[in-house]
Design an enzyme around this catalytic site. Structure first.
Site, PDB file in Angstrom:
ATOM      1  N   THR A 165      41.335  65.093  23.426  1.00 34.01           N
ATOM      2  CA  THR A 165      40.207  65.749  23.362  1.00 34.01           C
ATOM      3  C   THR A 165      40.603  66.772  22.407  1.00 34.01           C
ATOM      4  OG1 THR A 165      38.743  67.094  24.882  1.00 34.01           O
ATOM      5  CG2 THR A 165      40.922  67.192  25.442  1.00 34.01           C
ATOM      6  N   HIS A 218      52.762  64.954  37.321  1.00 28.72           N
ATOM      7  CA  HIS A 218      54.067  65.187  37.569  1.00 28.72           C
ATOM      8  C   HIS A 218      54.507  64.215  38.692  1.00 28.72           C
ATOM      9  CE1 HIS A 218      57.474  67.485  37.304  1.00 28.72           C
ATOM     10  NE2 HIS A 218      57.028  68.597  37.473  1.00 28.72           N
TER      11      HIS A 218
END
Length: 285
Positions: A204, A256
């Site tokens: 983005t 994560h």
């Protein structure tokens, strides 16, 4: 039946084998995350009209899909962000020179995004965990052996993500032309649904709109997204001297559950290395 009639008792049914509680909970969460809002114990909104004039717009179409997907990503994925800057002074000079030279021909739409997309592809090859997806039902990590890079496009009707397929097999010029074509179709509403599927990583870019940093939300079920900020001239130290260089802010958000901080650091370091030297990127074409 015969055994029961003879006085025998039916054999007890075998207890169903169930996955661990944690796995069941995660699978159920994943199944319902896209429509999580109705399952939350939310109180109705106050009557805003009681305090002044309001305008109500139904949540539909692209905006509705974005809302559901972002809810899924933020509730399901433990986000971590890693930030750095890339010196794109030489790259920007090269890009502008090439774009001028190619006016009217292939690669005439060379943008910084196309170079970043190529560098990202190289970084993903070196960091497979960021080109993967986590299956919470099977408790498996799916490593994709292909590179389809999506880019966020502001259409005026909402944010959509066209996908450039096979960026590992395409030159920067070809990637630039694909980005231009897909972005044009996104803006005029002619982009096919197939052109928004199969992405393995998303970029983005808020640079054209301004802004030095962004903490992006992962485009689930991908596991990472890169945000580009606005390129700015800044004083930096080179060989003991203060010089003015064009610096590109970069923020990587990653899942994560799959990747660690070391993976993110290696990925961004490779990105910074390539974007700082156009010759390294050209070797990838």
């Amino acid at each position: 039946v015969k055994a029961f009639a003879d006085g025998g008792a039916p054999a007890p049914a075998a207890a169903p084998t169930e996955p661990p509680v944690e796995r069941r909970a995660e699978a159920e969460f994943a199944a319902h995350a896209a429509s999580a809002i109705p399952f939350l114990d939310l109180e109705p909104l106050p009557d805003f009209a009681a305090y002044g004039e309001v305008e109500v717009e139904p949540l539909r179409s692209i905006r509705r899909k974005v809302a559901h997907k972002m809810t899924t990503a933020k509730l399901l994925v433990p986000h971590v962000w890693h930030m750095d800057e890339a010196d794109v002074t030489d790259l920007d000079e090269f890009r502008r020179r090439e774009r001028e030279r190619r006016k009217g021909g292939a690669g005439a739409n060379l943008t910084l995004l196309s170079f970043v997309m190529k560098a990202v592809t190289s970084g993903l090859k070196a960091t497979p965990a960021l080109n993967a997806s986590l299956d919470p039902f099977r408790e498996e990590i799916v490593y994709k052996q292909y590179y389809n890079i999506g880019f966020a496009a502001d259409t005026g009707r909402g944010l959509i993500v066209p996908v450039v397929r096979g960026t590992d097999r395409k030159s920067i010029v070809r990637i630039a032309d694909d980005v231009y074509d897909l972005a044009s179709k996104a803006r005029d509403g002619t982009l096919a649904a197939e052109n928004m599927r199969g992405g393995t990583f998303t970029i983005t870019n808020i640079g054209p709109l301004g802004g030095t940093a962004l903490m992006p939300t992962i485009n689930y079920p991908e596991v990472a997204i890169l945000a580009m900020g606005k390129v700015q001239e800044k004083p930096v130290v080179r060989d003991g001297a203060i010089v003015i260089r064009k610096m590109l802010p970069l923020t990587l958000a990653f899942d994560h559950r799959i990747a660690d901080g070391a993976d993110a650091a290696r990925f961004i370091a490779e990105l910074v290395r390539q974007l700082s030297d156009p010759n390294l990127l050209l070797l990838e074409t």
